[in-house]
Scaffold this motif. Structure first.
Motif, PDB file in Angstrom:
ATOM      1  N   ALA B 238       0.829  -1.213   0.000  1.00 32.35           N
ATOM      2  CA  ALA B 238       0.000   0.000   0.000  1.00 32.35           C
ATOM      3  C   ALA B 238       0.862   1.261   0.000  1.00 32.35           C
ATOM      4  O   ALA B 238       0.473   2.291  -0.564  1.00 32.35           O
ATOM      5  N   GLY B 239       2.036   1.175   0.605  1.00 26.76           N
ATOM      6  CA  GLY B 239       2.905   2.343   0.693  1.00 26.76           C
ATOM      7  C   GLY B 239       3.475   2.753  -0.652  1.00 26.76           C
ATOM      8  O   GLY B 239       3.627   3.948  -0.943  1.00 26.76           O
ATOM      9  N   VAL B 240       3.792   1.780  -1.489  1.00 29.82           N
ATOM     10  CA  VAL B 240       4.320   2.095  -2.822  1.00 29.82           C
ATOM     11  C   VAL B 240       3.251   2.803  -3.654  1.00 29.82           C
ATOM     12  O   VAL B 240       3.530   3.776  -4.361  1.00 29.82           O
ATOM     13  N   VAL B 241       2.022   2.331  -3.559  1.00 33.90           N
ATOM     14  CA  VAL B 241       0.922   2.981  -4.279  1.00 33.90           C
ATOM     15  C   VAL B 241       0.762   4.419  -3.781  1.00 33.90           C
ATOM     16  O   VAL B 241       0.614   5.357  -4.570  1.00 33.90           O
ATOM     17  N   ALA B 242       0.827   4.593  -2.466  1.00 28.76           N
ATOM     18  CA  ALA B 242       0.676   5.935  -1.886  1.00 28.76           C
ATOM     19  C   ALA B 242       1.795   6.857  -2.364  1.00 28.76           C
ATOM     20  O   ALA B 242       1.557   8.027  -2.692  1.00 28.76           O
ATOM     21  N   ALA B 243       3.013   6.339  -2.416  1.00 31.15           N
ATOM     22  CA  ALA B 243       4.140   7.160  -2.881  1.00 31.15           C
ATOM     23  C   ALA B 243       3.949   7.540  -4.347  1.00 31.15           C
ATOM     24  O   ALA B 243       4.281   8.658  -4.761  1.00 31.15           O
ATOM     25  N   ARG B 244       3.407   6.622  -5.148  1.00 33.95           N
ATOM     26  CA  ARG B 244       3.148   6.947  -6.557  1.00 33.95           C
ATOM     27  C   ARG B 244       2.085   8.042  -6.680  1.00 33.95           C
ATOM     28  O   ARG B 244       2.201   8.938  -7.523  1.00 33.95           O
ATOM     29  N   ALA B 309      -2.274   2.829 -10.322  1.00 32.64           N
ATOM     30  CA  ALA B 309      -1.185   2.399  -9.444  1.00 32.64           C
ATOM     31  C   ALA B 309      -1.661   1.314  -8.489  1.00 32.64           C
ATOM     32  O   ALA B 309      -0.956   0.335  -8.228  1.00 32.64           O
ATOM     33  N   ALA B 310      -2.863   1.483  -7.964  1.00 34.12           N
ATOM     34  CA  ALA B 310      -3.405   0.472  -7.039  1.00 34.12           C
ATOM     35  C   ALA B 310      -3.607  -0.854  -7.763  1.00 34.12           C
ATOM     36  O   ALA B 310      -3.231  -1.917  -7.254  1.00 34.12           O
ATOM     37  N   ALA B 311      -4.165  -0.793  -8.954  1.00 39.71           N
ATOM     38  CA  ALA B 311      -4.421  -2.021  -9.710  1.00 39.71           C
ATOM     39  C   ALA B 311      -3.118  -2.742 -10.029  1.00 39.71           C
ATOM     40  O   ALA B 311      -3.020  -3.967  -9.897  1.00 39.71           O
ATOM     41  N   GLU B 312      -2.117  -1.991 -10.428  1.00 42.67           N
ATOM     42  CA  GLU B 312      -0.832  -2.614 -10.788  1.00 42.67           C
ATOM     43  C   GLU B 312      -0.179  -3.288  -9.594  1.00 42.67           C
ATOM     44  O   GLU B 312       0.593  -4.233  -9.753  1.00 42.67           O
ATOM     45  N   GLU B 313      -0.460  -2.803  -8.396  1.00 44.43           N
ATOM     46  CA  GLU B 313       0.151  -3.389  -7.196  1.00 44.43           C
ATOM     47  C   GLU B 313      -0.771  -4.418  -6.551  1.00 44.43           C
ATOM     48  O   GLU B 313      -0.422  -5.016  -5.527  1.00 44.43           O
ATOM     49  N   GLY B 314      -1.940  -4.640  -7.141  1.00 45.61           N
ATOM     50  CA  GLY B 314      -2.884  -5.574  -6.532  1.00 45.61           C
ATOM     51  C   GLY B 314      -3.478  -5.032  -5.249  1.00 45.61           C
ATOM     52  O   GLY B 314      -3.806  -5.784  -4.331  1.00 45.61           O
TER      53      GLY B 314
END
Lengths: 418, 418
Positions: B238-244, B309-314
């Motif tokens: 979730a953090g990677v999506v948030a950073a994106r 971004a969320a979709a790409e990270e599942g």
């Protein structure tokens, strides 16, 4: 392997369940923090089993216990071991499996009347989890010379008690000094604690080593400003720099490929208000790799990007190392032996690093060492729902048994495998 | 402008200092929260000055006060106004300057014996800051029909008191109903609260409007995992999506260019531990633009990137609007008049939007409205170190005076400028 060398899975599962009843939590799972009353009860149970199996028990000055089954020669033993302490919300398998698998192997050997050339020992090591006292892998660390005994005995835990006092209180402050346990080799069976084996449908992990770990905290300092009245070109936004560092960590993992992993677990802004440009950001980056050269490359690239991102935003960045452990490599001969044994037994096998720390890594500098992983359902670990199916456990113990027996030298093997 | 229409800067600065002594903080700065005892004392002081200047005072049902200086014609007044409440750690200038500049203009007209065609009124409006009661711009909002009176009177503040009760307690619950104040036009002099004028060395901001504001909270949900044992390909971080999302906000501001601004002020992870892949991330994005079409484009692009971004990270992402205000455009004729006046007076001037909210935006839908900005040292606002130099204040008041007088219609001007 001879038919009568087949382990008794029900007996092993019975011991796992019996040990799991000590410190059992109401909603499932187990809590046996190191050197607690529950740990003492667990130790007493396992020591009783060791004595029942005719092992010669030794307790050392940091509370490690090992029981030796004599071999034909009076040489260093093949040691099978792990730990029986748990985290506050642990499961039945983590650590316990590696100890009780050793007892199952000993009992199988006993039942078959097999004498090995080298002794075989089963050990459990104090406070592997580090949940009550820091650091983790404390017992194996002291036993193998990586940690200072006196410092360790003086360690104060989360409840204010000292390791030395608690060892005496529960009756496990032994006489054997550090380095008293000199194994011929060390073998540890453990649940994977990750999702790889289950996802890939592979029964056995031949663990090649333990990843090196690098934890760095980045503190970015910018200037707090009004989110409406400050044009973009005049900002020094600590949060933007932090987000760039976070995505660089992911980019490094993507660029390096496995086994490199990178995690930003903690990330905080100040003042953390919707309409204020952040003045300060603190984030942590956890980098792991089995190859220390690559790990250093990852650290270098991350730090370089962090400094560049800060400079471009007119911010400053300070770095603080929170932890740094070199990777540990296990013995190539033993890793190959695990692969071979798995294949001979008809199990899928893959080489893999361990992402978590284990007692085995403390033995690795002093003797040939390796680990066998079995799947963790959903990758769950340090969780009351931790689970590995009985047949998966059987596969892991069979492999461990075969490798241990080959290392210990049992004539029966050579004869019957022909 | 005639020499005898020169304002008395010392008199104005004296009033600013005198008002700043009410609610003065020990270490500097001022605290006069709306409808507090200090606010009452400040109101009493300003109302006394208004009466001394011969203005006809009206207090309305939300505690706004305006004093009218009669004109030759009995028409709608040119209103000069702002607020005198402050935040908890405010300065001397925010709001107060706009009110006291109005009094200085009235006194200068009085001293010169000038009669304007239209009346000129000076007003202060209740609870502009929103520091004690939400929302901000409360008094001007009720007076100009944007907020409901009864709801507003029932509003409970941070200390548990109600607006209506506090108005009565301090004696400022007046009789005039909403929309009783019908200005010919509305003019507000205010400190910029940002760094632009100071950085560019420009004396006067001709404010073209107030930026539209869009606040969105993004909640990203992933899966918590072990930072060591979970391969990158199996993560849902979730953090990677948030950073994106955070960096996309910055990228939008960069791509759109001024006046688009974007700020990620709040950013939190769960469980926020160095060695655990974040399961949840919550961040806020503050987008502002003077052009509502562009603001909607920015919102759309940000939401699209967040979902991608969320979709790409599942992961999943949920959006919640925390605030949404359309931009306000000020009157082109008045903005141009400010530019012209500044140029005639020899001051550097630039058009600029306001990044913060002001009472003027509540008047803008109902009458020609504009604002004059003067520099804020270091862009500091809502800060005890807020500062604008006396000569900068003089420049702002001179411009305000010239525009107000032209609007009110003073024969002297036309004659003397010829």
């Amino acid at each position: 392997m001879a038919p009568d060398l087949r382990i008794d899975l029900d007996r092993l599962m019975g011991r796992l369940r019996a040990l799991g009843e000590i410190g059992a939590l109401p909603g499932g799972g187990v809590k046996r923090l190191a050197l607690s009353d529950a740990d003492k009860a667990g130790r007493d149970l396992v020591c009783g089993w060791m004595r029942d199996l005719g092992l010669d028990l030794t307790t050392d000055c940091i509370g490690n216990v090992w029981g030796v089954r004599r071999g034909r020669e009076d040489t260093a033993p093949v040691v099978i071991g792990s730990h029986i302490d748990t985290v506050a919300t642990g499961g039945l398998y983590d650590g316990n499996l590696g100890v009780l698998a050793g007892l199952e192997i000993v009992e199988t050997l006993n039942d078959a009347g097999i004498e090995t050339r080298r002794p075989v020992a089963v050990g459990f090591f104090t406070n592997e989890e580090g949940a009550r006292f820091a650091p983790d892998m404390m017992g194996s660390g002291v036993a193998q010379g990586a940690l200072d005994l006196d410092d360790t005995l003086a360690t104060v835990g989360i409840d204010g008690q000292r390791v030395g006092d608690e060892l005496r209180r529960i009756g496990y402050a032994g006489d054997a000094p550090p380095l008293a346990l000199k194994p011929d080799s060390f073998l540890e069976l453990h649940v994977e604690q990750g999702p790889v084996l289950e996802r890939e449908g592979i029964a056995i992990g031949a663990v090649t080593g333990v990843q090196g770990i690098s934890w760095t905290e980045f503190t970015v300092t910018g200037v707090s400003n009004h989110a409406g009245t400050t044009p973009m070109a005049m900002r020094h936004d600590a949060g933007v720099v932090a987000a760039r560092i976070a995505l660089e960590a992911r980019a490094i993992a993507d660029a390096f490929g496995p086994p490199q992993v990178a995690t930003v677990g903690a990330f905080r802004l100040e003042p953390d208000l919707v309409n204020v440009v952040p003045q300060k950001a603190v984030l942590t980056v956890d980098l792991r790799n089995t190859d220390n050269v690559r790990l250093i490359e990852a650290e270098t690239r991350l730090r370089s990007t962090a400094r560049k991102a800060a400079a471009e935003e007119g911010c400053t960045v300070e770095l603080r190392s929170l932890a740094r452990f070199d990777p540990v490599e296990f013995d190539e001969g033993l890793v190959a032996a695990i692969e071979t044994a798995a294949a001979e037994l008809g199990h899928g096998v893959r080489r893999m690093p361990s992402g978590a720390g284990h007692d085995a890594q403390m033995f690795a500098p002093n003797c040939p060492t390796a680990m066998v992983f079995v799947p963790s359902q959903d990758g769950l670990s340090h969780n009351i729902n931790e689970y590995t199916a009985p047949e998966e456990i059987r596969a892991g113990v069979d492999v461990l048994f075969r490798v241990a027996l080959a290392r210990a030298g049992a004539d029966i093997l050579a004869e019957q495998d022909q």
